[in-house]
Design a protein around this motif. Structure first.
Motif, PDB file in Angstrom:
ATOM      1  N   ASP A   2       9.671 -28.554 -26.981  1.00 57.29           N
ATOM      2  CA  ASP A   2       8.972 -27.489 -26.336  1.00 57.29           C
ATOM      3  C   ASP A   2       8.708 -26.484 -27.281  1.00 57.29           C
ATOM      4  O   ASP A   2       9.443 -25.435 -27.024  1.00 57.29           O
ATOM      5  N   TRP A   3       8.174 -26.582 -28.184  1.00 52.07           N
ATOM      6  CA  TRP A   3       7.741 -25.346 -29.285  1.00 52.07           C
ATOM      7  C   TRP A   3       6.374 -24.731 -28.899  1.00 52.07           C
ATOM      8  O   TRP A   3       5.226 -25.479 -28.648  1.00 52.07           O
ATOM      9  N   PRO A   4       6.369 -23.448 -29.331  1.00 52.48           N
ATOM     10  CA  PRO A   4       4.830 -22.633 -29.178  1.00 52.48           C
ATOM     11  C   PRO A   4       3.767 -23.474 -30.002  1.00 52.48           C
ATOM     12  O   PRO A   4       4.037 -23.705 -31.179  1.00 52.48           O
ATOM     13  N   GLY A   5       2.770 -23.532 -29.510  1.00 53.81           N
ATOM     14  CA  GLY A   5       1.519 -24.510 -30.063  1.00 53.81           C
ATOM     15  C   GLY A   5       1.631 -25.783 -30.167  1.00 53.81           C
ATOM     16  O   GLY A   5       0.620 -26.430 -31.019  1.00 53.81           O
ATOM     17  N   ASP A  27      -1.660 -28.272 -31.071  1.00 52.77           N
ATOM     18  CA  ASP A  27      -1.488 -28.807 -32.321  1.00 52.77           C
ATOM     19  C   ASP A  27      -2.175 -30.576 -31.857  1.00 52.77           C
ATOM     20  O   ASP A  27      -2.947 -31.202 -32.573  1.00 52.77           O
ATOM     21  N   ARG A  72       8.677 -30.587 -19.272  1.00 55.30           N
ATOM     22  CA  ARG A  72       9.896 -30.109 -20.129  1.00 55.30           C
ATOM     23  C   ARG A  72      11.159 -30.153 -19.436  1.00 55.30           C
ATOM     24  O   ARG A  72      11.287 -29.917 -18.182  1.00 55.30           O
ATOM     25  N   ARG A 103      13.544 -24.609 -21.410  1.00 56.47           N
ATOM     26  CA  ARG A 103      12.507 -24.004 -22.590  1.00 56.47           C
ATOM     27  C   ARG A 103      12.999 -24.218 -23.960  1.00 56.47           C
ATOM     28  O   ARG A 103      14.298 -24.035 -24.175  1.00 56.47           O
ATOM     29  N   SER A 104      12.181 -24.452 -24.590  1.00 55.81           N
ATOM     30  CA  SER A 104      12.572 -24.885 -26.077  1.00 55.81           C
ATOM     31  C   SER A 104      13.350 -26.175 -26.263  1.00 55.81           C
ATOM     32  O   SER A 104      13.692 -26.450 -27.312  1.00 55.81           O
TER      33      SER A 104
END
Length: 246
Positions: free
Chosen positions: A157-160, A164, A183, A186-187
């Protein structure tokens, strides 16, 4: 659920007696097989609701195992699926599930194999006319119909990360019909399910595998012909020869 045409109500070509309890169950099993990526060695199948009450009489047990063997809903060997599984080295355990369930016709499948470090857990429902919904994969909440070619992407769960993925589909001119994302934290780990208007090409799969955030890429396409692997092929051929002698 809104049915798109009369065939959604009548159901697919199938081995009976029930589109919900046999055809739908076979499709749930086959979706789990495709997600797992190979014939499993161990399968725990938990039935809920109406499935739990009637699975023996309606052949739901044989249908769902037939799906795990990659048999289509109309394959005449579905009634022999338990015997084929035994001969091909697939050990199956059935039980009644406990707790809440999302639909009267619900099954949870847990698959394992010595060749894979992790089990696969999947919850599917048979919603009528042979139609299904996959609602949970390895604890992630999803929505997958099995009607369209589908990408199942485990990722961080990474930004972008989702951007992508979708950008690669755009570059390959593949349209997304439906998307669900869940998810764990978070992250943390995440799961994205993409139902597509066209089957993903090997080039697209290679592109997705090159995305840093993506951990694994799986395809579920219940419209594909069966591709039985391993000892199940020999077991099926053996039963065919026995059929010819009777």
């Amino acid at each position: 659920m809104r049915f798109k045409d009369v065939f959604s109500i009548i159901g697919p070509a199938m081995v009976g007696p029930s589109s919900s309890h046999t055809a739908g169950a076979a499709r749930i099993g086959r979706a789990a097989r495709q997600l797992f990526g190979e014939q499993p060695e161990q399968a725990l199948i938990l039935f809920y609701g109406s499935f739990a009450a009637t699975y023996r009489g309606h052949g739901t047990d044989r249908a769902i195992v037939g799906g795990l063997l990659d048999l289509q809903t109309d394959d005449p060997h579905i009634p022999d699926a338990l015997e084929i599984a035994e001969q091909s080295g697939l050990h199956v355990t059935f039980d009644e599930g406990k707790g809440l369930f999302p639909h009267p016709n619900t099954a949870k499948i847990v698959l394992a194999s010595s060749s894979k470090p992790k089990q696969l857990s999947m919850v599917g429902t048979s919603i009528g006319g042979g139609n299904i919904e996959i609602v949970e994969i390895n604890g992630f909440s999803v929505k997958m119909s099995g009607v369209y070619p589908t990408l199942v992407l485990w990722h961080h769960d990474w930004p972008g990360a989702v951007a992508d993925m979708t950008q690669l589909l755009k570059q390959r001119s593949v349209n997304i019909g439906y998307m669900s994302v869940d998810r764990k934290s978070r992250s943390g780990d995440a799961l994205t399910v993409l139902e597509l208007d066209a089957a993903p090409t090997p080039e697209l799969v290679a592109d997705l595998n090159g995305v840093q955030a993506i951990q694994s890429v799986h395809i579920v396409d219940l419209n594909l012909e069966s591709d039985i692997v391993g000892d199940s092929t020999a077991a099926k051929q053996k039963l065919s020869r026995e059929d010819d002698r009777t």
